[in-house]
Design a protein around this motif. Structure first.
Motif, mmCIF file in Angstrom:
data_model
loop_
_atom_site.group_PDB
_atom_site.id
_atom_site.type_symbol
_atom_site.label_atom_id
_atom_site.label_comp_id
_atom_site.label_asym_id
_atom_site.label_seq_id
_atom_site.Cartn_x
_atom_site.Cartn_y
_atom_site.Cartn_z
ATOM 1 N N LEU A 56 0.813 -1.214 0.000
ATOM 2 C CA LEU A 56 0.000 0.000 0.000
ATOM 3 C C LEU A 56 0.851 1.271 0.000
ATOM 4 O O LEU A 56 0.369 2.344 -0.395
ATOM 5 N N LEU A 57 2.100 1.171 0.429
ATOM 6 C CA LEU A 57 2.987 2.329 0.359
ATOM 7 C C LEU A 57 3.184 2.798 -1.083
ATOM 8 O O LEU A 57 3.469 3.978 -1.319
ATOM 9 N N CYS A 58 3.037 1.884 -2.035
ATOM 10 C CA CYS A 58 3.199 2.256 -3.448
ATOM 11 C C CYS A 58 2.171 3.307 -3.851
ATOM 12 O O CYS A 58 2.456 4.193 -4.668
ATOM 13 N N LEU A 59 0.967 3.203 -3.303
ATOM 14 C CA LEU A 59 -0.066 4.187 -3.605
ATOM 15 C C LEU A 59 0.354 5.572 -3.106
ATOM 16 O O LEU A 59 0.288 6.561 -3.850
ATOM 17 N N GLY A 60 0.798 5.631 -1.858
ATOM 18 C CA GLY A 60 1.225 6.913 -1.300
ATOM 19 C C GLY A 60 2.441 7.477 -2.009
ATOM 20 O O GLY A 60 2.528 8.681 -2.261
ATOM 21 N N LEU A 61 3.377 6.600 -2.359
ATOM 22 C CA LEU A 61 4.576 7.048 -3.057
ATOM 23 C C LEU A 61 4.219 7.634 -4.421
ATOM 24 O O LEU A 61 4.750 8.683 -4.819
ATOM 25 N N GLY A 62 3.327 6.989 -5.149
ATOM 26 C CA GLY A 62 2.901 7.519 -6.437
ATOM 27 C C GLY A 62 2.264 8.889 -6.301
ATOM 28 O O GLY A 62 2.530 9.798 -7.104
ATOM 29 N N SER A 63 1.428 9.070 -5.283
ATOM 30 C CA SER A 63 0.776 10.363 -5.064
ATOM 31 C C SER A 63 1.785 11.453 -4.741
ATOM 32 O O SER A 63 1.749 12.548 -5.323
ATOM 33 N N ILE A 64 2.686 11.168 -3.814
ATOM 34 C CA ILE A 64 3.648 12.173 -3.372
ATOM 35 C C ILE A 64 4.552 12.614 -4.520
ATOM 36 O O ILE A 64 4.833 13.808 -4.697
ATOM 37 N N LEU A 65 5.006 11.660 -5.333
ATOM 38 C CA LEU A 65 5.908 12.003 -6.432
ATOM 39 C C LEU A 65 5.187 12.732 -7.566
ATOM 40 O O LEU A 65 5.786 13.576 -8.250
ATOM 41 N N ALA A 66 3.912 12.426 -7.768
ATOM 42 C CA ALA A 66 3.194 13.002 -8.903
ATOM 43 C C ALA A 66 2.749 14.439 -8.665
ATOM 44 O O ALA A 66 2.596 15.198 -9.630
ATOM 45 N N MET A 67 2.540 14.829 -7.429
ATOM 46 C CA MET A 67 1.945 16.139 -7.170
ATOM 47 C C MET A 67 2.770 17.308 -7.721
ATOM 48 O O MET A 67 2.240 18.152 -8.459
ATOM 49 N N PRO A 68 4.052 17.422 -7.383
ATOM 50 C CA PRO A 68 4.810 18.538 -7.965
ATOM 51 C C PRO A 68 4.924 18.451 -9.476
ATOM 52 O O PRO A 68 4.920 19.475 -10.167
ATOM 53 N N LEU A 69 5.012 17.226 -10.019
ATOM 54 C CA LEU A 69 5.079 17.065 -11.474
ATOM 55 C C LEU A 69 3.781 17.529 -12.130
ATOM 56 O O LEU A 69 3.804 18.164 -13.195
ATOM 57 N N SER A 70 2.646 17.211 -11.509
ATOM 58 C CA SER A 70 1.360 17.598 -12.095
ATOM 59 C C SER A 70 1.180 19.103 -12.079
ATOM 60 O O SER A 70 0.587 19.680 -13.007
ATOM 61 N N GLY A 71 1.673 19.782 -11.037
ATOM 62 C CA GLY A 71 1.592 21.234 -11.010
ATOM 63 C C GLY A 71 2.390 21.868 -12.132
ATOM 64 O O GLY A 71 1.930 22.796 -12.804
ATOM 65 N N ALA A 72 3.599 21.335 -12.372
ATOM 66 C CA ALA A 72 4.428 21.847 -13.471
ATOM 67 C C ALA A 72 3.776 21.555 -14.820
ATOM 68 O O ALA A 72 3.799 22.389 -15.740
ATOM 69 N N TRP A 73 3.197 20.364 -14.965
ATOM 70 C CA TRP A 73 2.546 19.993 -16.218
ATOM 71 C C TRP A 73 1.314 20.864 -16.476
ATOM 72 O O TRP A 73 1.064 21.296 -17.617
ATOM 73 N N ALA A 74 0.538 21.133 -15.424
ATOM 74 C CA ALA A 74 -0.652 21.968 -15.588
ATOM 75 C C ALA A 74 -0.278 23.366 -16.059
ATOM 76 O O ALA A 74 -1.013 24.001 -16.830
ATOM 77 N N ARG A 75 0.860 23.861 -15.614
ATOM 78 C CA ARG A 75 1.315 25.182 -16.050
ATOM 79 C C ARG A 75 1.514 25.218 -17.561
ATOM 80 O O ARG A 75 1.243 26.231 -18.211
ATOM 81 N N LYS A 76 1.961 24.102 -18.138
ATOM 82 C CA LYS A 76 2.229 24.047 -19.578
ATOM 83 C C LYS A 76 1.005 23.609 -20.379
ATOM 84 O O LYS A 76 0.716 24.153 -21.445
ATOM 85 N N ALA A 77 0.272 22.609 -19.879
ATOM 86 C CA ALA A 77 -0.792 21.987 -20.670
ATOM 87 C C ALA A 77 -2.193 22.401 -20.237
ATOM 88 O O ALA A 77 -3.151 22.150 -20.976
ATOM 89 N N GLY A 78 -2.340 22.997 -19.056
ATOM 90 C CA GLY A 78 -3.651 23.382 -18.572
ATOM 91 C C GLY A 78 -4.275 22.341 -17.659
ATOM 92 O O GLY A 78 -3.912 21.161 -17.690
ATOM 93 N N CYS A 79 -5.232 22.776 -16.843
ATOM 94 C CA CYS A 79 -5.884 21.873 -15.890
ATOM 95 C C CYS A 79 -6.670 20.773 -16.602
ATOM 96 O O CYS A 79 -6.684 19.625 -16.152
ATOM 97 N N ARG A 80 -7.319 21.115 -17.717
ATOM 98 C CA ARG A 80 -8.178 20.142 -18.408
ATOM 99 C C ARG A 80 -7.384 18.917 -18.833
ATOM 100 O O ARG A 80 -7.803 17.770 -18.588
ATOM 101 N N THR A 81 -6.245 19.133 -19.451
ATOM 102 C CA THR A 81 -5.440 18.016 -19.957
ATOM 103 C C THR A 81 -4.940 17.138 -18.821
ATOM 104 O O THR A 81 -5.040 15.901 -18.870
ATOM 105 N N VAL A 82 -4.404 17.752 -17.778
ATOM 106 C CA VAL A 82 -3.822 16.978 -16.683
ATOM 107 C C VAL A 82 -4.899 16.187 -15.948
ATOM 108 O O VAL A 82 -4.725 15.004 -15.651
ATOM 109 N N ILE A 83 -6.029 16.821 -15.659
ATOM 110 C CA ILE A 83 -7.102 16.123 -14.945
ATOM 111 C C ILE A 83 -7.639 14.970 -15.785
ATOM 112 O O ILE A 83 -7.898 13.874 -15.269
#
Length: 383
Positions: free
Chosen positions: A56-83
């Motif tokens: 179950l730690l894999c779930l938390g690890l995936g979330s923690i690592l993805a959050m800063p990446l998703s913020g950077a991606w949203a800046r380039k691609a927009g909220c619609r694409t990332v969501i």
């Protein structure tokens, strides 16, 4: 500055407000639909409790690592694409989790599932900050209330289907279809941009964002304590039968959801500073009642007070992100969300260490003290 919306970007309106609610409802449904499937995964893969915990730690690890990446991606691609991409990735993992008996396969699926959930949560909150600010109204508590509603719907619906004899794969398939419909409904109102800001794609939190993140850590820690330790407390300390031990978290969840659904009106009437003050004090009081009053019904009352007190603390703190000027929100929201998730993941483990060294009531007392500190912070934040 992050608050600037470029000329070619439509100012969010009612459609975007509705889409924001759905963007937070969807991860609540998906994540809570997974919870009733955990015992089936444990049995199918032949895991003991320790191995399941590591998985179950894999779930938390995936979330923690993805959050800063998703913020950077949203800046380039927009909220619609990332969501959209994150939702598809997360929900398509449910059939894998419902059928796989391979531990490596389950680990990969949980990592992708967690990354999708974390990205959805993070970028939906970026959209929520933009939409609330553009409206000039108080909306954040209602937005977060839909996440809680999604949690109740996903957990309750999945449990009901399993009780009726629907196979785990069937439950996963129903959630996939439901999610696809909700995503198609929400997609036109999801922002094709995220707030623009100067600076790097990643940055360590600084300024007031560090303070906001620390407060979110405490609130999420309290939520994690209710999720992971309320049943243990009721059975070990109050002599409640295991079959009834879930009542503590149920009391917490119901008042949390109700508090968020009426939270915007509460915030408008009292103001954000008073909501942070009174909410923190109410949450601390609830935890203290659960610990200090020996009768088990009092513990249920305490958990209900904890949920009511915590309900609008995080929404108020996320609204504060939209008002601060130390960091652009495409960096600030992922930073705060990541630290908050760390509170849910690491906090309950810390409670376990304190309980092992002393007692579980003392560990809960520490949480009550931290919530009281959150209440006093209302005088230090610009709300």
């Amino acid at each position: 500055m992050s608050t600037i919306i470029e000329a070619d970007q439509k100012i969010p309106g009612l459609r975007e407000q509705g889409a924001t609610r759905l963007a937070l409802f969807i991860p609540g449904v998906i994540l809570s639909a997974w919870a009733p499937l955990v015992p089936y995964v444990k049995a199918r893969a032949g895991l003991d409790e320790g191995a399941l915990g590591l998985l179950l730690l894999c779930l938390g690890l995936g979330s923690i690592l993805a959050m800063p990446l998703s913020g950077a991606w949203a800046r380039k691609a927009g909220c619609r694409t990332v969501i959209t991409v994150a939702t598809v990735a997360a929900v398509l993992m449910l059939p894998v989790l419902a059928t796989s008996a391979s531990v490596p396969g389950l680990a990969v699926a949980l990592f992708v599932f967690g990354a999708g959930i974390g990205s959805m949560d993070c970028v939906a909150n970026i959209q929520a900050v933009i939409v609330e600010r553009a409206s000039g109204k108080t909306l954040m508590s209602g937005f977060h209330g839909f996440y809680s509603l999604g949690g109740l719907a996903g957990a309750g619906g999945s449990a009901a289907l399993l009780t009726l004899g629907v196979a785990p794969l069937g439950v996963a398939g129903i959630v996939v279809v439901l999610t696809a419909g909700l995503l198609l409904w929400a997609r036109p109102g999801l922002l094709p941009y995220a707030a623009k800001g100067d600076g790097p794609a990643f940055a360590l939190p600084h300024g007031v964002v560090v303070f906001i993140a620390a407060l979110c850590f405490v609130v999420f820690l309290a939520e994690g304590a209710a999720l992971d330790w309320s049943a243990v407390f009721l059975t070990a300390e109050r002599g409640v039968e295991p079959a009834m031990a879930g009542l503590g978290f149920a009391a917490f969840s119901l008042t949390m959801t109700a508090g968020r659904l009426i939270g915007d009106r509460i915030v408008e009437r009292l103001g954000r500073a008073r909501v942070l003050l009174f909410g923190g004090l109410l949450a601390a009081t609830g935890m203290a009642v659960a610990v200090l009053v020996p009768a088990w019904p009092a513990a249920l009352v305490g958990y209900a007070l904890l949920g009511a007190g915590c309900s609008n603390l995080v929404p108020v703190l996320f609204s504060a992100i939209g008002r601060q000027t130390d960091m652009p929100e495409h960096l600030a929201v992922p930073a705060v969300t990541t630290v908050g998730y760390a509170g849910i993941l690491a906090g309950p483990a810390g409670i376990g260490w304190i309980a092992h060294a002393s007692s579980l009531p003392l560990a809960f007392g520490v949480v009550a003290g931290l919530l009281a500190l959150v209440a006093t912070s209302s005088q230090l934040l610009k709300l």
